[in-house]
Design a protein around this motif. Structure first.
Motif, short mmCIF file in Angstrom:
data_model
loop_
_atom_site.label_atom_id
_atom_site.label_comp_id
_atom_site.label_asym_id
_atom_site.label_seq_id
_atom_site.Cartn_x
_atom_site.Cartn_y
_atom_site.Cartn_z
N TYR A 23 -8.32 7.54 -7.23
CA TYR A 23 -8.14 7.39 -5.79
C TYR A 23 -9.38 7.85 -5.06
CZ TYR A 23 -5.99 8.14 -1.16
OH TYR A 23 -5.69 8.12 0.18
N ASN A 37 6.85 5.60 4.23
CA ASN A 37 6.55 4.46 5.10
C ASN A 37 7.38 4.61 6.37
OD1 ASN A 37 6.04 2.03 6.34
ND2 ASN A 37 6.87 0.75 4.70
N ASN A 51 -8.16 2.97 8.89
CA ASN A 51 -7.06 2.78 7.94
C ASN A 51 -7.61 2.16 6.65
OD1 ASN A 51 -4.79 2.16 6.47
ND2 ASN A 51 -3.64 1.37 8.23
N TYR A 72 0.68 6.30 10.51
CA TYR A 72 -0.71 5.87 10.61
C TYR A 72 -1.25 5.91 12.03
CZ TYR A 72 -1.17 4.33 5.77
OH TYR A 72 -1.27 4.31 4.41
N LYS A 104 -10.36 -3.68 2.47
CA LYS A 104 -10.58 -4.86 1.65
C LYS A 104 -10.95 -6.08 2.50
CE LYS A 104 -5.61 -5.98 1.54
NZ LYS A 104 -5.17 -4.83 2.35
N GLN A 135 -11.15 9.39 3.06
CA GLN A 135 -11.21 9.02 1.64
C GLN A 135 -12.60 9.18 1.06
OE1 GLN A 135 -9.38 5.57 -0.06
NE2 GLN A 135 -7.44 5.91 0.96
N THR A 176 -6.37 1.02 4.09
CA THR A 176 -5.70 -0.17 3.57
C THR A 176 -6.30 -1.45 4.14
OG1 THR A 176 -3.99 -0.14 5.30
CG2 THR A 176 -3.54 1.09 3.29
N ASN A 177 -7.09 -1.33 5.20
CA ASN A 177 -7.74 -2.50 5.80
C ASN A 177 -9.15 -2.73 5.29
OD1 ASN A 177 -5.54 -2.97 7.54
ND2 ASN A 177 -6.33 -1.59 9.09
#
Length: 291
Positions: free
Chosen positions: A15, A110, A284, A143, A289, A195, A286-287
């Motif tokens: 991670y 979530n 974020n 988030y 990519k 991260q 997760t965005n």
């Protein structure tokens, strides 16, 4: 007690954008936990979604730590009996893996699961666990402020876990941190280092994020002008935010944890107002990519 809390996602999966060593091996986990305990860090954050993190943690003496875990992400459009049975099975498995009879907190991983039809049934299950002494506090992981506001309008919570760092001050600017603080709701922050992105040393590494090059330029210039490292700036900022109860950090090694603790003490220069963004494509992960 240290305000620093230890995130354990790296114990179970590879991670973080800066990760070089991959999943942390069991011997290193022991070193990290031993050093955390000796440094008065008494809080661990984990989840079934973190691979075998919970199972690995259960191999150690956790009596000196408060533990929080999380629910699964429920896939359906509503919470029905099937999801509730999964929830119960998951929680029992968490206790079994951690070798605990109870834990400090359980967070809905979530937050959208608390906005679905039937979410009141899920919350009642959480309350039952609290009443039966299986957990002390009920929480949610979010988030953004809008998402959190919607949840708070429906449920009374004990803990909110949210993203917060030197670039991401949405929760502060929106007033939500102050609101939670005055309501005596514990605020657990994550993403202090985004991260690992805020600690990146190579310009080549940041090519994926070229659209924010003005922000990176300002960030690096500010660090250089004030003779402060990225690690010192990021950890001191979140630790110095009075509303935050716990600052969750993840590490790959005992050495990294030592570096974080060493960097946490000291002055923090005034931060330029321009050193921030509301762009969720950056904030974020997760965005990323799609970046």
């Amino acid at each position: 007690m240290s305000k620093i809390a230890l995130g354990t996602v790296q114990f179970g999966i590879d991670y973080g954008i800066n990760s070089k060593s991959g999943q942390v091996n069991s011997a290193e986990v022991r070193k990290i936990l031993d050093f955390a305990q000796s440094s008065n860090i008494d809080f661990l954050d984990t989840a079934p979604a973190y691979g075998d993190s919970e199972k690995k943690l259960g191999n150690y003496d956790l009596s000196h730590f408060h533990l929080t875990s999380k629910t699964r992400h429920f896939q359906g459009t509503g919470i029905d009996d099937t999801e509730l049975n999964l929830f119960r099975q998951d929680f029992n498995q968490t206790l079994k893996h951690l070798k605990q009879e109870k834990i400090y907190g359980l967070l809905v991983h979530n937050s959208k699961d608390l906005l679905k039809s039937g979410s009141d049934k899920l919350f009642r299950e959480l309350q039952k666990l609290k009443t039966n002494g299986k957990l002390l506090k009920i929480g949610v992981s979010v988030y953004d402020p809008i998402e959190l506001d919607a949840v708070l309008n429906r449920f009374d919570l004990d803990i909110v876990q949210l993203p917060f760092n030197i670039l991401d001050r949405r929760m502060l600017d929106s007033g939500i941190l102050d609101f939670l603080y005055k309501k005596n709701i514990e605020i657990h922050s994550r993403s202090a280092f985004l991260q690992g992105l805020l600690l990146a040393k190579s310009d080549l590494f940041l090519k994926q994020f070229d659209q924010w090059q003005g922000l990176w330029k300002l960030w690096k210039e500010w660090l250089e002008d004030n003779k402060i490292s990225a690690l010192e700036a990021t950890i001191r900022y979140v630790l110095g935010t009075k509303e935050i109860s716990r600052v969750i950090v993840g590490v790959d090694s005992e050495r990294q944890l030592k570096e974080i603790i060493a960097a946490s003490s000291g002055e923090l220069p005034d931060i330029p107002s321009a050193l921030r963004t509301d762009d969720t494509n950056l904030l974020n992960p997760t965005n990323w990519k799609d970046s």
